[in-house]
Design a protein around this motif. Structure first.
Motif, PDB file in Angstrom:
ATOM      1  N   THR A 206       0.813  -1.217   0.000  1.00  0.00           N
ATOM      2  CA  THR A 206       0.000   0.000   0.000  1.00  0.00           C
ATOM      3  C   THR A 206       0.845   1.265   0.000  1.00  0.00           C
ATOM      4  O   THR A 206       0.310   2.369  -0.103  1.00  0.00           O
ATOM      5  CB  THR A 206      -0.942   0.021   1.220  1.00  0.00           C
ATOM      6  N   ASP A 207       2.160   1.115   0.098  1.00  0.00           N
ATOM      7  CA  ASP A 207       3.073   2.251   0.080  1.00  0.00           C
ATOM      8  C   ASP A 207       3.417   2.579  -1.369  1.00  0.00           C
ATOM      9  O   ASP A 207       3.850   1.692  -2.112  1.00  0.00           O
ATOM     10  CB  ASP A 207       4.334   1.895   0.862  1.00  0.00           C
ATOM     11  N   PRO A 208       3.243   3.819  -1.818  1.00  0.00           N
ATOM     12  CA  PRO A 208       3.600   4.147  -3.206  1.00  0.00           C
ATOM     13  C   PRO A 208       5.067   3.877  -3.521  1.00  0.00           C
ATOM     14  O   PRO A 208       5.424   3.706  -4.684  1.00  0.00           O
ATOM     15  CB  PRO A 208       3.295   5.652  -3.310  1.00  0.00           C
ATOM     16  N   TYR A 209       5.905   3.847  -2.498  1.00  0.00           N
ATOM     17  CA  TYR A 209       7.336   3.680  -2.697  1.00  0.00           C
ATOM     18  C   TYR A 209       7.802   2.313  -2.200  1.00  0.00           C
ATOM     19  O   TYR A 209       8.864   2.189  -1.583  1.00  0.00           O
ATOM     20  CB  TYR A 209       8.093   4.810  -1.984  1.00  0.00           C
ATOM     21  N   THR A 210       7.042   1.274  -2.507  1.00  0.00           N
ATOM     22  CA  THR A 210       7.384  -0.085  -2.099  1.00  0.00           C
ATOM     23  C   THR A 210       8.806  -0.450  -2.472  1.00  0.00           C
ATOM     24  O   THR A 210       9.492  -1.136  -1.712  1.00  0.00           O
ATOM     25  CB  THR A 210       6.427  -1.094  -2.766  1.00  0.00           C
ATOM     26  N   LEU A 211       9.276  -0.009  -3.632  1.00  0.00           N
ATOM     27  CA  LEU A 211      10.574  -0.428  -4.156  1.00  0.00           C
ATOM     28  C   LEU A 211      11.662   0.629  -3.997  1.00  0.00           C
ATOM     29  O   LEU A 211      12.730   0.512  -4.603  1.00  0.00           O
ATOM     30  CB  LEU A 211      10.437  -0.804  -5.636  1.00  0.00           C
ATOM     31  N   SER A 212      11.410   1.628  -3.196  1.00  0.00           N
ATOM     32  CA  SER A 212      12.389   2.705  -3.055  1.00  0.00           C
ATOM     33  C   SER A 212      13.695   2.199  -2.458  1.00  0.00           C
ATOM     34  O   SER A 212      13.706   1.414  -1.513  1.00  0.00           O
ATOM     35  CB  SER A 212      11.829   3.810  -2.149  1.00  0.00           C
ATOM     36  N   PRO A 213      14.841   2.678  -2.974  1.00  0.00           N
ATOM     37  CA  PRO A 213      16.120   2.331  -2.355  1.00  0.00           C
ATOM     38  C   PRO A 213      16.349   3.047  -1.032  1.00  0.00           C
ATOM     39  O   PRO A 213      17.181   2.620  -0.233  1.00  0.00           O
ATOM     40  CB  PRO A 213      17.150   2.769  -3.404  1.00  0.00           C
ATOM     41  N   ASP A 214      15.623   4.149  -0.805  1.00  0.00           N
ATOM     42  CA  ASP A 214      15.754   4.920   0.442  1.00  0.00           C
ATOM     43  C   ASP A 214      14.412   5.582   0.714  1.00  0.00           C
ATOM     44  O   ASP A 214      14.147   6.683   0.246  1.00  0.00           O
ATOM     45  CB  ASP A 214      16.865   5.957   0.308  1.00  0.00           C
ATOM     46  N   ARG A 215      13.587   4.914   1.498  1.00  0.00           N
ATOM     47  CA  ARG A 215      12.224   5.410   1.725  1.00  0.00           C
ATOM     48  C   ARG A 215      12.214   6.803   2.341  1.00  0.00           C
ATOM     49  O   ARG A 215      11.357   7.627   2.020  1.00  0.00           O
ATOM     50  CB  ARG A 215      11.461   4.427   2.633  1.00  0.00           C
TER      51      ARG A 215
END
Length: 418
Positions: A206-215
């Motif tokens: 549910t997080d738009p940044y599921t794949l972020s390298p640095d949330r």
């Protein structure tokens, strides 16, 4: 980044599966000059595939490898510059191959739309792959190259024009004719299965940044909902009168695009906001159709991510396409898609990137996209990004694909709008 000399430019793993065969057919026609081998569990099935490919492929070696036997994967990847894999669901079968490629410094391309598989690959193997000079490139088919590369094309054009960074950006699927492949269905089921069994995975999805390298480095732009019902005019004046609803692969694609932005050091913009929709037309029934598509996606994702693991396996198998199956050649040829991605830059300039292909998106079109990704990784190494690790198509080979895809018959244009 260079790799040691290898016996093959490309090993196609899963070549005897349905999409694997289509990719092999494409490479037989487009891979002149590349050293290619076919790989899978059964040498007999691989030989039958090779025999059907015509003269161009008759010298291609066959490599036996099995996802349940990591040693065979390690031996396979040591022989290749690039391993292209169609073996899914990736959550179930894919991680040993990622591990082998990361350890060997071998580039890799897959077709996954399984967001949590990519998240696990990042957590487990990104650093090792980066240290060893391997590019692990996920989502190199219809999911998610049209999304990733149209946004990258917009970024390149805005940079050339000096019109600022990308702001509000929306992909709209304007035309789509094709079926859901057995592999795509299996991937979607794996996403729901993983989320229903793991509350932390459900939270991440549910997080738009599921794949972020640095949330912590990501901007806070609100929820950025993946499932929305809108008037087309809210996206761009050119869509006035149209209605758009949720696009079934938007949840996966949006995460890939946002990861590209982060991997490229936020070149698209620190306030870059991205969403995907499907056009349902402008008829009197379009608002209802768009609402129904959105509600259906919301119900499937919302309920599936919580309760899918309670469904009997036999019921699921009965109602979904089987991996390795697909439509007739005539149906594959008649398929097509067109996507349009609209953006407004920080200076107020407006652009649209259009991408279209003839051929069923999940089958014929995907085989072209995956094949060109493999060829780009193998043959255009001096033009690739310097980035290594677990990457996206745009971050690994954005400029290469901007050249290769149009040469392969993919329509890809960027237009500045009034």
């Amino acid at each position: 980044m260079t790799t040691p000399q290898r016996e093959f430019d490309i090993i196609l793993y899963g070549a005897s599966g349905f999409v694997g065969k289509l990719t092999a057919e494409y490479l037989a026609g487009a891979g002149a000059g590349a050293r290619i081998a076919l790989a899978g569990r059964s040498e007999q099935k691989l030989a039958a595939v090779r025999d059907a490919l015509g003269p161009a492929a008759q010298s291609w070696p066959l490599v036996t490898a099995d996802a349940t036997q990591p040693a065979t994967l390690e031996a396979m990847v040591a022989r290749a510059r690039v391993v292209v894999t169609t073996v899914g669901p990736y959550t179930r079968y894919g991680m040993p191959l990622v591990a082998a490629c990361a350890a060997a410094g071998t580039d890799y391309a897959d077709l996954t739309g399984e967001t949590m598989f990519i998240r696990r690959a990042i957590d487990l193997h990104h650093k090792q792959a980066a240290d060893n000079g391997a590019r692990i490139v996920n989502s190199c088919g219809f999911d998610s190259i049209p999304s990733d590369i149209t946004v990258y094309a917009l970024y390149r054009r805005a940079a050339e024009d000096g019109t600022g960074q990308l702001g509000d950006t929306d992909l709209v699927v304007r035309r789509f004719a094709g079926g859901v492949s057995g592999g795509t269905a299996a991937s979607m089921l794996e996403v729901m299965r993983t989320a229903s069994e793991d509350p932390e995975a459900r939270r991440l999805m549910t997080d738009p940044y599921t794949l972020s390298p640095d949330r912590a480095a990501e901007p806070e732009l609100g929820g950025q909902p993946d499932i929305r019902w809108r008037r087309g005019g809210e996206i761009a004046p050119e869509l006035d009168g149209y209605w758009v609803g949720a696009f079934v692969m938007g949840v996966a694609n949006t995460r890939i695009v946002r990861r590209s932005n982060a991997l490229l050091d936020y070149a698209y913009g620190q306030r870059f906001e991205y969403a995907e929709q499907m056009s349902l037309g402008k008829s009197i029934g379009a608002p209802v159709a768009a609402a129904m598509a959105t509600a259906g996606n919301a119900a499937a994702f919302g309920l599936g991510s919580r309760f899918f693991n309670r469904l009997p396996d036999k019921l699921v198998e009965r109602i979904t396409p089987k991996p390795g199956t697909g439509p007739s050649e005539r149906t594959r040829e008649k398929g097509h898609y067109t996507v349009e991605t609209y953006t407004t830059t920080t200076s107020g300039a407006r652009y649209v990137a259009r991408m279209s292909q003839q051929g069923d998106p999940g089958y014929k079109a995907t085989a072209v996209l995956l094949g060109e990704s493999g060829l780009g990784l193998a043959l255009d190494r001096d033009k690739l990004s310097d980035l290594c690790g677990v990457l996206t198509p745009a971050a690994a080979m954005g400029d290469v694909l901007l050249t290769r895809l149009p040469a392969a018959g993919v329509t890809l244009t960027v237009e500045r709008l009034a």
